[in-house]
Design a protein around this motif. Structure first.
Motif, PDB file in Angstrom:
ATOM      1  N   ALA A  90       1.072  -1.667   0.330  1.00 49.42           N
ATOM      2  CA  ALA A  90      -0.416   0.031   0.051  1.00 49.42           C
ATOM      3  C   ALA A  90       0.880   1.410   0.333  1.00 49.42           C
ATOM      4  O   ALA A  90       0.457   2.797  -0.513  1.00 49.42           O
ATOM      5  CB  ALA A  90      -0.612  -0.144   1.512  1.00 49.42           C
ATOM      6  N   ALA A  91       2.279   1.177   0.669  1.00 48.47           N
ATOM      7  CA  ALA A  91       2.866   2.563   0.451  1.00 48.47           C
ATOM      8  C   ALA A  91       3.458   2.740  -0.372  1.00 48.47           C
ATOM      9  O   ALA A  91       3.856   3.897  -1.169  1.00 48.47           O
ATOM     10  CB  ALA A  91       4.326   1.923   1.275  1.00 48.47           C
ATOM     11  N   ASN A  92       2.948   1.771  -1.503  1.00 50.18           N
ATOM     12  CA  ASN A  92       3.569   2.220  -3.224  1.00 50.18           C
ATOM     13  C   ASN A  92       2.911   2.207  -4.447  1.00 50.18           C
ATOM     14  O   ASN A  92       2.904   2.342  -5.200  1.00 50.18           O
ATOM     15  CB  ASN A  92       4.349   0.844  -3.346  1.00 50.18           C
ATOM     16  CG  ASN A  92       5.840   0.916  -2.489  1.00 50.18           C
ATOM     17  OD1 ASN A  92       6.333  -0.144  -2.112  1.00 50.18           O
ATOM     18  ND2 ASN A  92       6.168   1.597  -2.954  1.00 50.18           N
ATOM     19  N   VAL A  93       1.714   1.494  -3.973  1.00 53.69           N
ATOM     20  CA  VAL A  93       0.225   1.175  -4.714  1.00 53.69           C
ATOM     21  C   VAL A  93      -1.272   1.011  -4.221  1.00 53.69           C
ATOM     22  O   VAL A  93      -1.507   0.536  -2.933  1.00 53.69           O
ATOM     23  CB  VAL A  93       0.565   0.077  -5.648  1.00 53.69           C
ATOM     24  CG1 VAL A  93       0.671  -1.242  -5.136  1.00 53.69           C
ATOM     25  CG2 VAL A  93      -0.716   0.516  -6.286  1.00 53.69           C
ATOM     26  N   ALA A 105       7.437   6.190  -5.119  1.00 61.56           N
ATOM     27  CA  ALA A 105       7.778   6.311  -5.537  1.00 61.56           C
ATOM     28  C   ALA A 105       8.762   6.461  -3.687  1.00 61.56           C
ATOM     29  O   ALA A 105       8.706   7.392  -3.628  1.00 61.56           O
ATOM     30  CB  ALA A 105       9.403   6.415  -6.732  1.00 61.56           C
ATOM     31  N   LEU A 106       9.610   5.897  -3.186  1.00 59.52           N
ATOM     32  CA  LEU A 106      10.265   5.499  -1.750  1.00 59.52           C
ATOM     33  C   LEU A 106      11.473   5.556  -1.696  1.00 59.52           C
ATOM     34  O   LEU A 106      12.174   4.733  -2.508  1.00 59.52           O
ATOM     35  CB  LEU A 106       9.373   5.167  -0.909  1.00 59.52           C
ATOM     36  CG  LEU A 106       7.866   5.315  -0.847  1.00 59.52           C
ATOM     37  CD1 LEU A 106       7.016   4.033   0.237  1.00 59.52           C
ATOM     38  CD2 LEU A 106       7.280   6.845  -0.372  1.00 59.52           C
ATOM     39  N   VAL A 107      11.938   6.370  -1.153  1.00 54.77           N
ATOM     40  CA  VAL A 107      13.423   5.775  -0.210  1.00 54.77           C
ATOM     41  C   VAL A 107      13.108   5.003   0.662  1.00 54.77           C
ATOM     42  O   VAL A 107      12.498   4.228   1.370  1.00 54.77           O
ATOM     43  CB  VAL A 107      13.870   7.082   0.582  1.00 54.77           C
ATOM     44  CG1 VAL A 107      15.085   6.262   1.439  1.00 54.77           C
ATOM     45  CG2 VAL A 107      14.244   8.284  -0.948  1.00 54.77           C
ATOM     46  N   GLU A 108      14.207   4.061   0.291  1.00 53.05           N
ATOM     47  CA  GLU A 108      14.227   2.464   1.327  1.00 53.05           C
ATOM     48  C   GLU A 108      15.792   2.433   1.968  1.00 53.05           C
ATOM     49  O   GLU A 108      16.474   2.695   1.811  1.00 53.05           O
ATOM     50  CB  GLU A 108      13.691   1.191   0.693  1.00 53.05           C
ATOM     51  CG  GLU A 108      13.133   1.861  -0.244  1.00 53.05           C
ATOM     52  CD  GLU A 108      11.603   1.131   0.792  1.00 53.05           C
ATOM     53  OE1 GLU A 108      11.661   0.784   2.335  1.00 53.05           O
ATOM     54  OE2 GLU A 108      10.777   1.220   0.417  1.00 53.05           O
ATOM     55  N   ILE A 141      -3.182  11.574 -15.880  1.00 51.09           N
ATOM     56  CA  ILE A 141      -2.345  11.580 -15.197  1.00 51.09           C
ATOM     57  C   ILE A 141      -1.578  12.310 -15.254  1.00 51.09           C
ATOM     58  O   ILE A 141      -1.292  13.270 -15.917  1.00 51.09           O
ATOM     59  CB  ILE A 141      -1.185  10.584 -15.582  1.00 51.09           C
ATOM     60  CG1 ILE A 141      -1.692   9.340 -16.620  1.00 51.09           C
ATOM     61  CG2 ILE A 141      -0.129   9.749 -14.826  1.00 51.09           C
ATOM     62  CD1 ILE A 141      -1.383   7.560 -17.368  1.00 51.09           C
ATOM     63  N   LYS A 142      -0.598  12.815 -13.737  1.00 49.73           N
ATOM     64  CA  LYS A 142       0.111  13.688 -13.515  1.00 49.73           C
ATOM     65  C   LYS A 142       1.480  12.540 -12.545  1.00 49.73           C
ATOM     66  O   LYS A 142       1.119  11.932 -12.135  1.00 49.73           O
ATOM     67  CB  LYS A 142      -0.535  14.653 -12.149  1.00 49.73           C
ATOM     68  CG  LYS A 142       0.072  15.538 -10.829  1.00 49.73           C
ATOM     69  CD  LYS A 142      -0.646  16.364 -10.134  1.00 49.73           C
ATOM     70  CE  LYS A 142       0.497  17.229  -9.437  1.00 49.73           C
ATOM     71  NZ  LYS A 142      -0.441  17.806  -8.096  1.00 49.73           N
ATOM     72  N   LEU A 143       2.032  13.206 -13.248  1.00 48.77           N
ATOM     73  CA  LEU A 143       3.703  12.656 -13.132  1.00 48.77           C
ATOM     74  C   LEU A 143       4.805  13.663 -12.100  1.00 48.77           C
ATOM     75  O   LEU A 143       4.554  15.179 -12.057  1.00 48.77           O
ATOM     76  CB  LEU A 143       4.369  12.509 -14.413  1.00 48.77           C
ATOM     77  CG  LEU A 143       3.928  12.191 -15.475  1.00 48.77           C
ATOM     78  CD1 LEU A 143       4.008  12.307 -16.782  1.00 48.77           C
ATOM     79  CD2 LEU A 143       3.568  10.575 -15.239  1.00 48.77           C
ATOM     80  N   PRO A 144       5.253  13.328 -11.612  1.00 49.38           N
ATOM     81  CA  PRO A 144       6.003  13.501 -10.394  1.00 49.38           C
ATOM     82  C   PRO A 144       7.546  14.548 -11.091  1.00 49.38           C
ATOM     83  O   PRO A 144       7.947  13.822 -12.916  1.00 49.38           O
ATOM     84  CB  PRO A 144       6.578  12.291  -9.891  1.00 49.38           C
ATOM     85  CG  PRO A 144       6.497  11.283 -11.167  1.00 49.38           C
ATOM     86  CD  PRO A 144       5.069  11.572 -11.373  1.00 49.38           C
ATOM     87  N   PRO A 279       8.993  11.546  -1.226  1.00 50.15           N
ATOM     88  CA  PRO A 279       8.073  10.876  -2.410  1.00 50.15           C
ATOM     89  C   PRO A 279       7.554  11.341  -3.401  1.00 50.15           C
ATOM     90  O   PRO A 279       6.818  12.253  -3.440  1.00 50.15           O
ATOM     91  CB  PRO A 279       6.894  10.414  -0.663  1.00 50.15           C
ATOM     92  CG  PRO A 279       6.939  10.769  -0.418  1.00 50.15           C
ATOM     93  CD  PRO A 279       8.013  11.372  -0.078  1.00 50.15           C
ATOM     94  N   ALA A 280       7.892  10.300  -4.301  1.00 48.37           N
ATOM     95  CA  ALA A 280       7.391  10.945  -5.954  1.00 48.37           C
ATOM     96  C   ALA A 280       6.387  10.304  -6.152  1.00 48.37           C
ATOM     97  O   ALA A 280       5.839   9.103  -5.804  1.00 48.37           O
ATOM     98  CB  ALA A 280       8.544  10.980  -6.829  1.00 48.37           C
ATOM     99  N   GLN A 281       4.993  10.895  -6.619  1.00 48.53           N
ATOM    100  CA  GLN A 281       3.845  10.018  -6.989  1.00 48.53           C
ATOM    101  C   GLN A 281       3.569  10.962  -8.298  1.00 48.53           C
ATOM    102  O   GLN A 281       3.550  11.520  -9.305  1.00 48.53           O
ATOM    103  CB  GLN A 281       2.696  10.869  -5.987  1.00 48.53           C
ATOM    104  CG  GLN A 281       3.042  10.491  -4.565  1.00 48.53           C
ATOM    105  CD  GLN A 281       1.802  10.653  -4.049  1.00 48.53           C
ATOM    106  OE1 GLN A 281       0.553  11.787  -4.506  1.00 48.53           O
ATOM    107  NE2 GLN A 281       1.850  10.723  -2.837  1.00 48.53           N
ATOM    108  N   MET A 282       2.979   9.081  -8.845  1.00 46.04           N
ATOM    109  CA  MET A 282       2.275   9.414 -10.212  1.00 46.04           C
ATOM    110  C   MET A 282       0.659   9.026  -9.847  1.00 46.04           C
ATOM    111  O   MET A 282       0.370   7.838  -9.522  1.00 46.04           O
ATOM    112  CB  MET A 282       2.760   7.901 -11.070  1.00 46.04           C
ATOM    113  CG  MET A 282       2.349   7.640 -12.598  1.00 46.04           C
ATOM    114  SD  MET A 282       2.948   6.609 -13.091  1.00 46.04           S
ATOM    115  CE  MET A 282       2.253   6.464 -14.615  1.00 46.04           C
TER     116      MET A 282
END
Length: 294
Positions: A90-93, A105-108, A141-144, A279-282
């Motif tokens: 859920a953190a990614n999608v 997209a997250l830093v891990e 779509i909105k892109l990062p 975090p970057a979001q599409m």
């Protein structure tokens, strides 16, 4: 797509839809005016409006991890030297409750079951669930923005009728470099199996906006050609391609399925220079597919 290495072709050589829009030689002419398609009456054949509380797994499945096995060898980075591990977490999608799909997209840290990767993200696809030959494919779509971010909305063949990548084709409806928010690209991959494949790319330049606002990215795929649009503005058309010993319209006369993803790093836009872009979001408002009635 212009800078991808031979790893991309290796990735796709024996697979269907694992790569994130592969490379190989080609041209990128932009001077000619796009031809206009014949008038078509469209009928909705498939869609996801993302209005439910959870992602519809009858419509979408996932690619996972940072690569795949090929002949007992692990090909990392999805053949493009990408840095992220794809997950279905859920953190990614997720759906945000306001009718939008979020691919994040997250830093891990020292990551998870996929290995030690510094970033995570998601890649969704309709492979095995929905595919269609010809039609209108569109998404809002909105892109990062930020170097090293590589979002894409694209199509791959359900079956490798004409051979492995890119003999059976690839249609990139939209992909963008986070370092260049004023441009998106639309590309066809075809010709023959790697490494004898080719591609032809077109681009759209925003003048009073950029990729970090919502736009509708679309193709109209007809018997005569493929036409690319941004916000209903036709900016490119292609009607000359081939594959192996087959002439036009092969390979773009077969069923293709949908992919949406947000990659991090790799050959297309380089690696992130700062983790401050995360975090970057599409953000995806809807995906719709139509078939022609006439």
């Amino acid at each position: 797509m212009l800078n991808r290495s031979h790893q991309i072709g290796l990735l796709a050589l024996l697979s269907s839809g694992l790569l994130a829009c592969g490379g190989g030689g080609g041209v990128s002419p932009q001077s000619e005016l796009p031809s206009q398609p014949d008038p078509i009456t469209w009928q909705l054949s498939w869609s996801d409006e993302f209005n439910d509380s959870q992602l519809d797994l009858n419509k979408w499945t996932f690619d996972m991890g940072n690569g795949f096995m090929l002949n007992d060898q692990y090909i990392s980075g999805w053949g493009n030297n990408e840095l992220q591990a794809y997950t279905n977490k859920a953190a990614n999608v997720r759906l945000n409750g306001n009718g939008q799909l979020i691919i994040q997209a997250l830093v891990e840290g020292s990551s998870d079951q996929y290995g030690n990767y510094n970033y995570s993200s998601a890649r969704l696809k309709t492979q095995g669930l929905f595919a269609q030959a010809y039609g209108r494919f569109e998404a809002r779509i909105k892109l990062p923005v930020g170097q090293g971010l590589w979002p894409a909305f694209w199509l791959m063949p359900q079956d490798n009728v004409y051979g492995t990548w890119a003999a059976s084709g690839e249609i990139d409806i939209m992909e963008a470099r986070g370092s260049n928010p004023s441009q998106v690209n639309g590309t066809l991959h075809y010709g023959a199996q790697w490494p004898n494949n080719t591609y032809s790319e077109r681009h759209y330049l925003f003048t009073d906006s950029d990729i970090n606002e919502f736009h509708v990215y679309r193709i109209d795929w007809t018997l005569q050609g493929i036409y690319w649009y941004v916000d209903d503005q036709l900016y490119a058309s292609q009607s000359a391609w081939y594959t192996q010993d087959q002439a036009f319209p092969a390979p773009f006369d077969q069923d293709f399925y949908i992919i949406m993803n947000l990659a991090v790093g790799g050959n297309y836009d380089g690696n992130p220079q700062s983790n401050q872009i995360f975090p970057a979001q599409m953000e995806v408002d809807y995906v719709r597919v139509y078939e022609a009635l006439n």
